[in-house]
Enzyme design. Structure first.
Site, mmCIF file in Angstrom:
data_model
loop_
_atom_site.group_PDB
_atom_site.id
_atom_site.type_symbol
_atom_site.label_atom_id
_atom_site.label_comp_id
_atom_site.label_asym_id
_atom_site.label_seq_id
_atom_site.Cartn_x
_atom_site.Cartn_y
_atom_site.Cartn_z
ATOM 1 N N ALA A 106 -0.839 2.321 6.873
ATOM 2 C CA ALA A 106 -1.050 1.292 7.894
ATOM 3 C C ALA A 106 -2.062 0.269 7.395
ATOM 4 C CB ALA A 106 -1.537 1.919 9.203
ATOM 5 N N ASP A 107 -1.985 -0.907 7.986
ATOM 6 C CA ASP A 107 -2.976 -1.941 7.685
ATOM 7 C C ASP A 107 -3.198 -2.749 8.955
ATOM 8 O OD1 ASP A 107 -4.583 -3.196 5.439
ATOM 9 O OD2 ASP A 107 -3.593 -4.964 6.268
ATOM 10 N N THR A 108 -4.429 -3.206 9.138
ATOM 11 C CA THR A 108 -4.806 -3.947 10.340
ATOM 12 C C THR A 108 -5.434 -5.270 9.952
ATOM 13 O OG1 THR A 108 -5.220 -1.884 11.545
ATOM 14 C CG2 THR A 108 -6.221 -3.887 12.440
ATOM 15 N N LYS B 129 0.825 -1.204 0.000
ATOM 16 C CA LYS B 129 0.000 0.000 0.000
ATOM 17 C C LYS B 129 0.864 1.259 0.000
ATOM 18 C CE LYS B 129 -4.190 -1.921 2.065
ATOM 19 N NZ LYS B 129 -5.168 -1.834 3.172
ATOM 20 N N ALA C 138 0.257 -2.949 11.224
ATOM 21 C CA ALA C 138 1.587 -2.561 10.738
ATOM 22 C C ALA C 138 1.529 -1.114 10.278
ATOM 23 C CB ALA C 138 2.014 -3.461 9.583
#
Length: 224
Positions: free
Chosen positions: A92-94, A67, A129
């Protein structure tokens, strides 16, 4: 040693996310930012496909890097004259994981019900992250929290799905919304569970030399 703003070029923080939750969290700590959300023609969901045998930690960090790369290309197209040293990208990614299995966004109501039944009465992990990049330098962090759900009845699940909240959420629930009613205990970062761990994010921004990043420490939570 504190950063001297007069010796630092003006920097624009770009949030490469369409998530209103991440936007709200940045505003919560007073961070000015410019939204750099994916374009309608970009297939952001395709970046979130898991690879066979991939751990949750590897998955969420890989997706965040992908991303971020997409955001760098987006920034170059939208602002071709933007100097790399004056642009700081935040991405960010969850994801949610239980017993080594990743539970992303539900495909439909049936999938949401399946995920919620799996999480019912169990303790799962929420991994977020974060990456920030300024010029050629990249900083990254991974925050992991534990969330325990109370046992959910079929009616609990049906009512929650009918609210529409599970859709577009990793693990089919929103900690900052009605889904909080299911949470019996958390250990870790409240903001990380929502989608952007503020303590880690601020630390990365300061490491990248952004003078507007406040020295604000989030309180880590462990509820009885």
């Amino acid at each position: 040693m504190p950063i001297d703003p007069s010796a630092t070029p003006a920097v624009t923080l770009y949030l490469a996310s369409a998530s209103p939750r991440r936007q709200d969290l940045l505003r919560q700590v007073g961070l000015p930012f410019t939204l750099l959300a994916p374009l309608p023609e970009e297939d952001s969901e395709a970046l979130e496909a898991a690879l066979p045998g991939e751990t949750a930690a590897d998955y969420v960090q890989r997706v965040t890097r992908l991303k971020l790369e997409a955001a760098r290309e987006r920034l170059a197209r939208r602002h071709p004259g933007q100097a790399t040293e004056s642009a700081l990208l935040l991405c960010a990614d969850t994801t949610v994981a239980l017993n080594g299995r990743v539970y992303g966004k539900p495909r439909d109501a049936t999938d949401a019900a399946r995920i919620l039944r799996t999480l019912s009465g169990a303790t799962h992990e929420v991994l977020t992250a974060v990456c920030v990049q300024r010029g050629a330098v990249r900083h990254a962090a991974l925050q992991t929290s534990q969330v325990r759900f109370a046992p959910l009845s079929d009616q609990d699940i049906a009512d929650y799905i009918a609210s529409g909240e599970p859709f577009g959420k990793a693990g089919a629930y929103a900690m900052q919304g009605r889904g909080a009613a299911f949470v019996e205990q958390i250990s870790g970062s409240a903001s990380g569970i929502i989608g952007l761990p503020l303590f880690e994010t601020l630390r990365l921004l300061r490491a990248a030399g952004w003078p507007d990043a406040p020295h604000t420490q989030e309180v880590k939570t462990s509820s009885p």
